[in-house]
Design a protein around this motif. Structure first.
Motif, mmCIF file in Angstrom:
data_model
loop_
_atom_site.group_PDB
_atom_site.id
_atom_site.type_symbol
_atom_site.label_atom_id
_atom_site.label_comp_id
_atom_site.label_asym_id
_atom_site.label_seq_id
_atom_site.Cartn_x
_atom_site.Cartn_y
_atom_site.Cartn_z
ATOM 1 N N SER B 95 11.891 -26.117 17.754
ATOM 2 C CA SER B 95 11.283 -26.332 19.061
ATOM 3 C C SER B 95 10.976 -24.947 19.632
ATOM 4 O O SER B 95 11.377 -23.933 19.052
ATOM 5 C CB SER B 95 12.288 -27.037 19.956
ATOM 6 O OG SER B 95 13.414 -26.183 20.164
ATOM 7 N N ARG B 179 9.201 -36.625 12.720
ATOM 8 C CA ARG B 179 8.423 -36.361 13.920
ATOM 9 C C ARG B 179 7.834 -34.975 13.821
ATOM 10 O O ARG B 179 8.029 -34.275 12.832
ATOM 11 C CB ARG B 179 9.246 -36.578 15.211
ATOM 12 C CG ARG B 179 10.432 -35.677 15.396
ATOM 13 C CD ARG B 179 11.155 -35.934 16.732
ATOM 14 N NE ARG B 179 10.516 -35.236 17.840
ATOM 15 C CZ ARG B 179 11.189 -34.532 18.773
ATOM 16 N NH1 ARG B 179 12.498 -34.430 18.727
ATOM 17 N NH2 ARG B 179 10.551 -33.947 19.754
ATOM 18 N N ALA B 181 8.316 -32.350 15.749
ATOM 19 C CA ALA B 181 9.174 -31.226 16.117
ATOM 20 C C ALA B 181 10.570 -31.518 15.602
ATOM 21 O O ALA B 181 10.899 -32.655 15.288
ATOM 22 C CB ALA B 181 9.213 -31.076 17.639
ATOM 23 N N MET B 182 11.384 -30.437 15.510
ATOM 24 C CA MET B 182 12.809 -30.630 15.309
ATOM 25 C C MET B 182 13.138 -31.451 14.079
ATOM 26 O O MET B 182 13.961 -32.360 14.133
ATOM 27 C CB MET B 182 13.325 -31.382 16.549
ATOM 28 C CG MET B 182 14.688 -31.003 16.995
ATOM 29 S SD MET B 182 14.743 -29.335 17.509
ATOM 30 C CE MET B 182 14.892 -29.539 19.254
#
Ligand SMILES: Cc1cc2nc3c(=O)[nH]c(=O)nc-3n(C[C@H](O)[C@H](O)[C@H](O)COP(=O)(O)OP(=O)(O)OC[C@H]3O[C@@H](n4cnc5c(N)ncnc54)[C@H](O)[C@@H]3O)c2cc1C
Ligand code: FES
Ligand code: FES
Lengths: 155, 285
Positions: B95, B179, B181-182
């Motif tokens: 992030s 996903r 991000a992250m």
């Protein structure tokens, strides 16, 4: 170990710091600044976000000694004084749009949004989502949070 | 636990020599998670964030030398044109908060097979510069990883920098995750095409005990690409390249994905990154 740093404009000192503890622990437990929240301690949720030398970071992943001599701003430091009218525009926008449910994610989000708007005064929705990708809201109030950012950007 | 805070590079090397058990800490995004969860209790932390030599970058002959302490944020902001594949990979790391702290040196230090910098460094043909009070050596990144979370770095060594050609070719990177991000990669792939030397570089992440290259796939593609005409890459070439990349992986079934899925996804990523890179080179779609 002693850690000295400038927090919200004031020089602060913490003694008997264990070298393996985090900046988040120092802020919350030693300096009495409970704004930044401890939720995951693994960088995943962003509720501990603070500025370290001007950059938003997860305070849970900064070793206490790494903060020695550095400058930190927490959510408490964004408002110049107490009272609603003194709040930063991002804080006011979160209140005005009801972007707060349990409030646990809020301090971290406010710091992340504050940083976003400092870099980009008129972010698009995808830019907002990208900038907040490191902040989780367990209450899932993301639509209101988006509204708050749009409002803060125009206020 | 001790907290060692060298103020320059010589002090850092001396501290590491005197305390080979000390755990270096840069961005802390791997180290602190382990400490917070009591997974590790090093005798000492060796803070590298005050060593400014680690945060420099510059050219060194026909190489670009980037200090181990340069963060992903700075790679994206300052070096996207010079290390294009690595910059793309950096954008997928964690992030904004993580990218503001985490470093490529830390990624190499952890040597996780899923580290996102590694495929891009492999594809670019990077060197890793290791140093100790005994001296400095430059190891091809292809020889750096020796097992899951293990590298050739000795206990008294620190990672000083990585080096890549100063004039990069065209580079691409793609990563599969749940996903945007992250996410730890389910698998990832990096591709580098050098129109000058007509060489192809590859890197596979999160699909083997170490980051891997797809050597056979790279040689095949280098021989088959219409470098001269920049015409469209024949469908059969694209398909075979994907197959060979999938075959080069040595994946396992785990919580993030099955071995079969990873091979399949790598073939798709290989074809996609090839299409993007060929377009970047001005080639026909
Ligand atoms: C929420 C979260 C999301 C993440 N997402 C990703 C992701 O998407 N992709 C990815 O690849 N990684 C990801 N990571 C892992 C981590 O951010 C990366 O591995 C990062 O590159 C580590 O860098 P650092 O500077 O923080 O390393 P540190 O935590 O400071 O160090 C990591 C290791 O390297 C060693 N080390 C550091 N610098 C040196 C040096 N100069 N010489 C010798 N040894 C050194 C340390 O001793 C330690 O063993 C994520 C981590 C978190 C917490
Ligand atoms: S508590 Fe630091 S990121 Fe969750
Ligand atoms: S308001 Fe409850 S976690 Fe976001």
């Amino acid at each position: 170990m002693r850690v000295t740093c400038v927090v919200n404009g004031e020089t602060r000192q913490a003694d008997d710091v264990w070298p393996g503890e985090s900046l988040l622990y120092v802020l919350r437990e030693r300096l009495g600044l409970p704004g930044a929240k401890n939720a995951c301690e693994q960088g995943e949720c962003g509720s501990c976000t603070v500025y370290l030398d001007g950059l938003p970071v997860c305070a849970c992943l900064v070793a206490a000694g790494q903060a020695d001599g550095r400058t930190i701003t927490t959510v408490e430091g964004l408002a110049p004084g107490t009272g609603e009218e003194q709040l930063d525009r991002v804080q006011r926008a979160f209140l005005a749009t009801g972007a707060v449910q349990c409030g646990f994610c809020t301090p971290g989000l406010i710091v992340a949004v504050h940083d976003l708007l400092a870099r980009d005064p008129a972010p698009t929705d995808p830019d907002i989502r990208e900038a907040l990708a490191g902040n989780l809201c367990r209450c899932t109030g993301y639509e209101k949070i988006m509204e708050a950012v749009r409002l803060a950007a125009t206020s | 636990m001790e907290f060692l805070r060298p103020s320059d590079w010589d002090e850092a090397l001396a501290a590491k020599a005197a305390h080979p058990d000390a755990m270096p800490i840069a961005g802390g995004t791997d180290v602190m998670v382990d400490l917070n969860f009591d997974r590790s209790r090093p005798t000492a932390l060796l803070d590298l964030t005050r060593v400014t030599a680690l945060t420099d970058w510059g050219t060194d002959g026909d190489l670009l030398r980037v200090g181990a302490g340069v963060t992903y944020r700075r790679l994206i902001d300052e070096l996207a044109g010079r290390v294009p594949g690595l910059a793309l990979a950096s954008r997928t790391v964690g992030s904004p908060q993580i990218r503001n702290r985490a470093t490529v040196g830390g990624n190499l230090g952890s040597a996780s097979p899923a580290g996102d910098a590694h495929p891009a460094l492999l594809a670019a043909g990077a060197l890793v510069e290791l140093a100790s009070t005994r001296g400095t050596r430059r190891v091809p990144v292809t020889e750096f990883f020796v097992g899951p979370k293990r590298s050739v770095k000795t206990p008294d060594e620190l990672i000083a920098a990585f080096l890549v050609p100063a004039r990069p070719g065209v580079e691409q990177f793609a990563k599969v995750g749940t996903r945007n991000a992250m996410v730890i990669a389910v698998c990832s792939f990096a591709l580098a095409l050098d129109p000058q030397t007509r060489a192809v570089g590859t890197g596979i992440g999160s699909a083997g005990p170490t980051p891997l290259r797809a050597t056979e796939a790279a040689e095949f593609l280098a021989a088959e690409l219409p470098w001269e005409t920049r015409g469209a890459v024949p469908a059969a070439v694209r398909a075979r390249f994907g197959e060979l990349v999938g075959a080069a992986a040595r994946p396992i079934d785990d919580v993030r994905g099955s071995a079969d899925y990873r091979r399949h996804a790598l073939a798709v990523l290989a074809r996609r990154t090839l299409a993007w890179a060929w377009t970047d080179l001005g080639g026909a779609a």
